[in-house]
Design an enzyme around this catalytic site. Structure first.
Site, PDB file in Angstrom:
ATOM      1  N   GLU A 196     -60.117-126.970  98.159  1.00 45.77           N
ATOM      2  CA  GLU A 196     -59.405-128.149  98.652  1.00 45.77           C
ATOM      3  C   GLU A 196     -60.376-129.202  99.176  1.00 45.77           C
ATOM      4  O   GLU A 196     -59.995-130.333  99.418  1.00 45.77           O
ATOM      5  CB  GLU A 196     -58.433-127.745  99.762  1.00 45.77           C
ATOM      6  CG  GLU A 196     -57.443-126.673  99.350  1.00 45.77           C
ATOM      7  CD  GLU A 196     -56.756-126.987  98.032  1.00 45.77           C
ATOM      8  OE1 GLU A 196     -56.019-127.981  97.996  1.00 45.77           O
ATOM      9  OE2 GLU A 196     -56.956-126.245  97.053  1.00 45.77           O
ATOM     10  N   ARG A 235     -80.217-141.180  81.287  1.00 52.86           N
ATOM     11  CA  ARG A 235     -80.523-142.024  80.124  1.00 52.86           C
ATOM     12  C   ARG A 235     -80.999-143.412  80.523  1.00 52.86           C
ATOM     13  O   ARG A 235     -81.466-144.166  79.666  1.00 52.86           O
ATOM     14  CB  ARG A 235     -79.339-142.082  79.166  1.00 52.86           C
ATOM     15  CG  ARG A 235     -78.107-142.715  79.735  1.00 52.86           C
ATOM     16  CD  ARG A 235     -76.920-142.528  78.807  1.00 52.86           C
ATOM     17  NE  ARG A 235     -77.020-143.311  77.573  1.00 52.86           N
ATOM     18  CZ  ARG A 235     -76.932-144.644  77.526  1.00 52.86           C
ATOM     19  NH1 ARG A 235     -76.739-145.336  78.609  1.00 52.86           N
ATOM     20  NH2 ARG A 235     -77.024-145.271  76.368  1.00 52.86           N
ATOM     21  N   PRO A 250     -63.045-136.412  94.522  1.00 51.42           N
ATOM     22  CA  PRO A 250     -62.113-137.466  94.099  1.00 51.42           C
ATOM     23  C   PRO A 250     -61.919-138.536  95.167  1.00 51.42           C
ATOM     24  O   PRO A 250     -61.378-139.597  94.885  1.00 51.42           O
ATOM     25  CB  PRO A 250     -60.788-136.726  93.846  1.00 51.42           C
ATOM     26  CG  PRO A 250     -61.040-135.284  94.041  1.00 51.42           C
ATOM     27  CD  PRO A 250     -62.428-135.085  94.551  1.00 51.42           C
ATOM     28  N   ASP A 303     -75.952-151.422  75.870  1.00 50.05           N
ATOM     29  CA  ASP A 303     -74.764-150.577  75.949  1.00 50.05           C
ATOM     30  C   ASP A 303     -73.516-151.365  76.302  1.00 50.05           C
ATOM     31  O   ASP A 303     -73.585-152.330  77.049  1.00 50.05           O
ATOM     32  CB  ASP A 303     -74.917-149.544  77.065  1.00 50.05           C
ATOM     33  CG  ASP A 303     -75.922-148.492  76.725  1.00 50.05           C
ATOM     34  OD1 ASP A 303     -76.232-148.341  75.537  1.00 50.05           O
ATOM     35  OD2 ASP A 303     -76.380-147.821  77.664  1.00 50.05           O
TER      36      ASP A 303
HETATM   37 CL1  6GU Z   1     -66.220-135.922  91.698  1.00 46.58          CL
HETATM   38  N1  6GU Z   1     -64.341-134.085  91.769  1.00 46.58           N
HETATM   39  C1  6GU Z   1     -63.126-133.602  91.486  1.00 46.58           C
HETATM   40  N2  6GU Z   1     -62.770-132.390  91.924  1.00 46.58           N
HETATM   41  N3  6GU Z   1     -62.226-134.284  90.773  1.00 46.58           N
HETATM   42  C2  6GU Z   1     -62.594-135.481  90.350  1.00 46.58           C
HETATM   43  C3  6GU Z   1     -63.848-136.039  90.604  1.00 46.58           C
HETATM   44  C4  6GU Z   1     -64.719-135.294  91.345  1.00 46.58           C
HETATM   45  N4  6GU Z   1     -63.903-137.260  90.053  1.00 46.58           N
HETATM   46  C5  6GU Z   1     -62.727-137.433  89.457  1.00 46.58           C
HETATM   47  N5  6GU Z   1     -61.932-136.380  89.637  1.00 46.58           N
END
Ligand code: 6GU
Length: 248
Positions: free
Chosen positions: A115, A153, A88, A168
């Site tokens: 974590e 794709r 994230p 797209d």
């Molecule tokens: Cl790549 N990993 C995690 N754990 N949560 C996420 C993510 C990735 N992308 C959005 N939320």
């Protein structure tokens, strides 16, 4: 393209990558997906891959040793291969990012869990970090599947010519226009006449305008970077007087 995926949960990848278009892409040798269990690179008898964080606090951290060894073994000597950590904290995945990744002949994806990963994994073997959006998943596996689907794709030959990726949503910078198939009327709702009349130029114009209308209502932010003709800019100005966006 060859994509190697490092994960603690290889069995999660069964469904999405072995059906439909991605299945055909692999049968046609346009795409080669290889799954690697990080646990196979653990060195103790319990095959441990995570440990408690220095400094205390909750959660577990993925250990650097097994992960660095796994990446180096899977990547091989070619340091130009992108090694992407799904986290994230990464840069946000978009169609433009997918187009960039589709230019490579190999990718290595590392699925983060717990974590996070020991910072020294980043400092040694990770070359890029990607997030699929501003929400938290339990691990990088689902994000890796999203990335593989979006990138695969775009490989030439994966979609048939009639399904080319260049029209797209997002590739055009606009959302897609509404689609219709038979019957011409259902529950009192009729297909727009222009689609039944066989005037291809009129159909193209209608589709383009409906794409602009839909984008204005749902994702006005996208219009900031869309390329519109002068006529289309007038149409948009008209729309802006008639209705407000649904969001924002
Ligand atoms: Cl790549 N990993 C995690 N754990 N949560 C996420 C993510 C990735 N992308 C959005 N939320």
């Amino acid at each position: 393209m060859q994509i190697d995926i490092l994960t603690l949960f290889p069995s999660m990848f069964g469904g999405p990558l072995t059906e439909s278009i991605l299945k055909r892409a692999q049968e046609k040798r346009l795409l080669s997906l290889r799954l690697h269990d990080i646990r196979n690179y653990a060195t103790d008898k319990h095959r441990t891959t995570d440990d408690t964080p220095y400094g205390g606090g909750g959660g577990m951290v993925m250990m650097p040793g097994p992960l660095i060894d796994a990446v180096e073994a899977v990547r091989g000597p070619d340091r130009a291969v992108p090694v992407i950590l799904l986290t994230p904290q990464g840069r946000v995945f978009t169609q433009r990012v997918a187009q960039g990744l589709a230019q490579h002949s190999r990718l290595v994806l590392v699925c983060g869990r717990y974590e996070g990963v020991d910072e020294r994994v980043r400092q040694t073997v990770i070359t890029d970090e990607i997030s699929i959006g501003d929400y938290v998943l339990t691990g990088g596996e689902l994000a890796a599947m999203v990335l593989v689907d979006a990138v695969a794709r775009l490989i030439p030959g994966v979609l048939g010519a009639r399904w080319a990726a260049d029209e797209d949503s997002h590739a055009m910078g606009l959302l897609e226009y509404p689609h219709y198939t038979r019957p011409p009327e259902i529950r009192g709702l009729r297909v727009p006449d222009v689609l039944l009349e066989g005037d291809h130029a009129a159909v193209e114009r209608w589709r383009r305008w409906e794409a602009i209308r839909r984008t204005w209502r749902r994702r006005p932010d996208l219009l900031l970077s869309a390329e519109l003709s002068a006529a289309e800019q007038w149409f948009l100005a008209d729309l802006a007087e008639q209705d407000a966006p649904m969001l924002l």
